[in-house]
Design a protein around this motif. Structure first.
Motif, PDB file in Angstrom:
ATOM      1  N   UNK A  61       0.622  -7.022  -3.556  1.00 18.16           N
ATOM      2  CA  UNK A  61       0.428  -6.164  -4.719  1.00 18.16           C
ATOM      3  C   UNK A  61      -0.879  -5.398  -4.617  1.00 18.16           C
ATOM      4  N   UNK A  62      -0.840  -4.132  -4.961  1.00 15.36           N
ATOM      5  CA  UNK A  62      -2.059  -3.323  -4.945  1.00 15.36           C
ATOM      6  C   UNK A  62      -2.953  -3.687  -6.124  1.00 15.36           C
ATOM      7  N   UNK A  63      -4.228  -3.391  -5.960  1.00 16.50           N
ATOM      8  CA  UNK A  63      -5.229  -3.693  -6.977  1.00 16.50           C
ATOM      9  C   UNK A  63      -6.312  -2.631  -6.908  1.00 16.50           C
ATOM     10  N   UNK A  64      -6.767  -2.183  -8.067  1.00 18.27           N
ATOM     11  CA  UNK A  64      -7.882  -1.244  -8.158  1.00 18.27           C
ATOM     12  C   UNK A  64      -8.667  -1.693  -9.377  1.00 18.27           C
ATOM     13  N   UNK A  65      -9.749  -2.449  -9.120  1.00 17.46           N
ATOM     14  CA  UNK A  65     -10.437  -3.123 -10.209  1.00 17.46           C
ATOM     15  C   UNK A  65     -11.946  -2.976 -10.081  1.00 17.46           C
ATOM     16  N   UNK A  77      -7.065  -3.498  -3.284  1.00 17.76           N
ATOM     17  CA  UNK A  77      -6.021  -3.881  -2.351  1.00 17.76           C
ATOM     18  C   UNK A  77      -5.124  -2.662  -2.261  1.00 17.76           C
ATOM     19  N   UNK A  78      -5.003  -2.093  -1.071  1.00 12.68           N
ATOM     20  CA  UNK A  78      -4.363  -0.787  -0.924  1.00 12.68           C
ATOM     21  C   UNK A  78      -3.450  -0.751   0.297  1.00 12.68           C
ATOM     22  N   UNK A  79      -2.538   0.201   0.269  1.00 11.45           N
ATOM     23  CA  UNK A  79      -1.639   0.440   1.396  1.00 11.45           C
ATOM     24  C   UNK A  79      -2.289   1.481   2.307  1.00 11.45           C
ATOM     25  N   UNK A  80      -2.328   1.193   3.591  1.00 10.77           N
ATOM     26  CA  UNK A  80      -2.897   2.130   4.558  1.00 10.77           C
ATOM     27  C   UNK A  80      -1.905   3.269   4.769  1.00 10.77           C
ATOM     28  N   UNK A  81      -2.356   4.486   4.452  1.00 13.38           N
ATOM     29  CA  UNK A  81      -1.516   5.679   4.628  1.00 13.38           C
ATOM     30  C   UNK A  81      -1.731   6.294   6.004  1.00 13.38           C
ATOM     31  N   UNK A  82      -2.997   6.302   6.466  1.00 14.17           N
ATOM     32  CA  UNK A  82      -3.312   6.900   7.754  1.00 14.17           C
ATOM     33  C   UNK A  82      -4.568   6.241   8.318  1.00 14.17           C
ATOM     34  N   UNK A  83      -4.375   5.393   9.307  1.00 10.03           N
ATOM     35  CA  UNK A  83      -5.501   4.659   9.901  1.00 10.03           C
ATOM     36  C   UNK A  83      -6.545   5.602  10.470  1.00 10.03           C
ATOM     37  N   UNK A  84      -6.128   6.610  11.212  1.00 13.58           N
ATOM     38  CA  UNK A  84      -7.093   7.484  11.883  1.00 13.58           C
ATOM     39  C   UNK A  84      -7.922   8.315  10.902  1.00 13.58           C
ATOM     40  N   UNK A  85      -7.392   8.588   9.716  1.00 17.70           N
ATOM     41  CA  UNK A  85      -8.136   9.337   8.692  1.00 17.70           C
ATOM     42  C   UNK A  85      -8.762   8.415   7.651  1.00 17.70           C
TER      43      UNK A  85
END
Length: 121
Positions: A61-65, A77-85
């Motif tokens: 689960x994502x978290x922004x606290x 806690x986040x999903x990686x959208x683009x490792x290189x960026x």
């Protein structure tokens, strides 16, 4: 993302705490210069400042606290959208990390990190 509220730190210096929401998650960001108004939609990425402790997460689960409700540090806690960026997402929030995502982490993985501040430019 939409601006819910703006607390001015200094109107002369155009520094503000900007409270954002995507309908599910909320975030307080530092903004300077702040040329935004309450109710405006934001489509640009936010920026993490002094990112640390980046690691693969055990959570699904994502978290922004905010770590402390009176200050800027956040735990995410986040999903990686683009490792290189170094781009990650939490809900509709896209955040560009100011640190390199460690080797072994791939696009689509979920990571934990902390930052001293999230900025809106």
């Amino acid at each position: 993302m939409k601006i819910e509220k703006i607390n001015w730190i200094s109107e002369i210096a155009q520094e503000a705490e900007v409270f954002l929401t995507d309908g599910e998650y909320k975030c307080m960001a530092f903004c300077q210069p702040c040329n935004y108004d309450v109710g405006m939609s934001i489509s640009t990425a936010l920026h993490s400042f002094m990112t640390k402790n980046i690691m693969l997460s055990y959570s699904e689960n994502c978290l922004l606290k905010q770590i402390d409700s009176e200050r800027f540090p956040h735990k995410c806690t986040a999903i990686v959208k683009n490792v290189s960026s170094s781009l990650v997402s939490v809900g509709k929030f896209v955040i560009e990390l100011d640190s390199i995502i460690p080797a072994g982490v791939n696009d689509g993985d979920i990571i934990d990190f902390e930052c001293a501040r999230i900025d809106l430019w």
